[in-house]
Design an enzyme around this catalytic site. Structure first.
Site, PDB file in Angstrom:
ATOM      1  N   LYS A  19       0.664  -1.241   0.030  1.00 51.94           N
ATOM      2  CA  LYS A  19      -0.131   0.334  -0.516  1.00 51.94           C
ATOM      3  C   LYS A  19       1.036   0.600   0.065  1.00 51.94           C
ATOM      4  O   LYS A  19       2.487   0.774   0.497  1.00 51.94           O
ATOM      5  CB  LYS A  19      -1.001   0.200   1.576  1.00 51.94           C
ATOM      6  CG  LYS A  19      -2.076  -1.688   1.360  1.00 51.94           C
ATOM      7  CD  LYS A  19      -2.938  -1.466   2.503  1.00 51.94           C
ATOM      8  CE  LYS A  19      -4.146  -2.233   1.908  1.00 51.94           C
ATOM      9  NZ  LYS A  19      -4.744  -1.940   3.018  1.00 51.94           N
ATOM     10  N   ASN A  38      -2.461   0.062   7.071  1.00 48.62           N
ATOM     11  CA  ASN A  38      -1.446  -1.187   7.359  1.00 48.62           C
ATOM     12  C   ASN A  38      -0.346  -2.057   6.166  1.00 48.62           C
ATOM     13  O   ASN A  38      -0.947  -2.790   6.728  1.00 48.62           O
ATOM     14  CB  ASN A  38      -2.643  -2.303   8.344  1.00 48.62           C
ATOM     15  CG  ASN A  38      -4.010  -2.298   6.748  1.00 48.62           C
ATOM     16  OD1 ASN A  38      -3.563  -2.099   5.622  1.00 48.62           O
ATOM     17  ND2 ASN A  38      -4.693  -2.864   7.146  1.00 48.62           N
ATOM     18  N   HIS A  86      -2.322  -5.235   1.569  1.00 49.25           N
ATOM     19  CA  HIS A  86      -3.041  -6.168   1.302  1.00 49.25           C
ATOM     20  C   HIS A  86      -2.690  -8.129   0.950  1.00 49.25           C
ATOM     21  O   HIS A  86      -2.038  -8.208   0.333  1.00 49.25           O
ATOM     22  CB  HIS A  86      -4.468  -5.517  -0.695  1.00 49.25           C
ATOM     23  CG  HIS A  86      -5.238  -6.704  -0.354  1.00 49.25           C
ATOM     24  ND1 HIS A  86      -6.800  -6.222   0.180  1.00 49.25           N
ATOM     25  CD2 HIS A  86      -5.236  -6.979  -1.311  1.00 49.25           C
ATOM     26  CE1 HIS A  86      -7.226  -6.922  -0.250  1.00 49.25           C
ATOM     27  NE2 HIS A  86      -6.338  -8.011  -1.279  1.00 49.25           N
ATOM     28  N   GLU A 142      -9.127 -10.119  -7.954  1.00 49.08           N
ATOM     29  CA  GLU A 142      -7.804  -8.795  -7.747  1.00 49.08           C
ATOM     30  C   GLU A 142      -7.144  -8.837  -8.025  1.00 49.08           C
ATOM     31  O   GLU A 142      -7.036  -7.398  -9.165  1.00 49.08           O
ATOM     32  CB  GLU A 142      -7.992  -8.839  -6.118  1.00 49.08           C
ATOM     33  CG  GLU A 142      -8.998  -8.263  -5.135  1.00 49.08           C
ATOM     34  CD  GLU A 142      -8.824  -9.197  -3.962  1.00 49.08           C
ATOM     35  OE1 GLU A 142      -9.833  -8.610  -2.620  1.00 49.08           O
ATOM     36  OE2 GLU A 142      -7.964  -9.524  -3.555  1.00 49.08           O
TER      37      GLU A 142
END
Ligand code: IDP
Ligand code: MG
Length: 139
Positions: free
Chosen positions: A11, A114, A117, A128
């Site tokens: 991320k 966080n 993913h 995805e």
């Protein structure tokens, strides 16, 4: 059907903090093969679509803002039992609850930011992966 593949994103916080190399090292030394990978950036529409399951949650707007604020690394990973083993490797959503040595324990700042993913099912891993990669980008 077990596909032995999962999908991950490093991320924006991981990219900003210079943690791409360290996180990929942890992933590959944990036995995952990289089948596809790219540095890319989500548009607002992309992030809303990717996280549509969370659209009614109070944190949705913050999540979209966070996930679009800079580049991410998207990747497809392969290993026996990939989905479950990768969820174990990344640790709990909230890094304060993530086990010692997990990626979120080592690299995440908060429950919202966080670091990584990981897909939660074989079906979502396929959906995805197709969201981010064309056939000729997958190996
Ligand atoms: P997961 O990433 O561990 O599968 P999900 O519940 O699917 O967790 O949530 C997706 C993402 O939304 C999380 O990784 C995190 O970035 C964000 N998120 C989840 N729960 C919260 C929360 O309670 N507050 C703020 N952000 C959250
Ligand atoms: Mg999830």
């Amino acid at each position: 059907m077990v596909t032995n593949k999962t999908f991950t994103m490093l991320k924006p916080d991981s990219v900003e903090n210079g943690n791409i190399g360290a996180i990929l090292e942890k992933i590959t030394t944990s036995g995952f093969r990289i089948d596809a990978m790219k540095l890319t950036q989500l548009t607002t529409a992309d992030a809303k679509a990717f996280y549509v399951v969370h659209k009614d949650r109070p944190f949705f707007d913050d999540l979209v803002e966070y996930m679009t604020r800079g580049p991410i690394v998207a990747a497809i990973l392969e290993k026996e039992n990939a989905v479950q083993d990768f969820r174990t490797l990344i640790g709990a959503t909230n890094p304060s609850e993530a086990a010692e040595g997990t990626i979120r324990n080592m690299f995440a700042e908060s429950i919202s930011q966080n670091a990584v993913h990981g897909s939660d099912s074989d079906n979502n891993a396929a959906v995805e992966s197709a969201f981010h990669f064309s056939e000729r980008e997958m190996f």
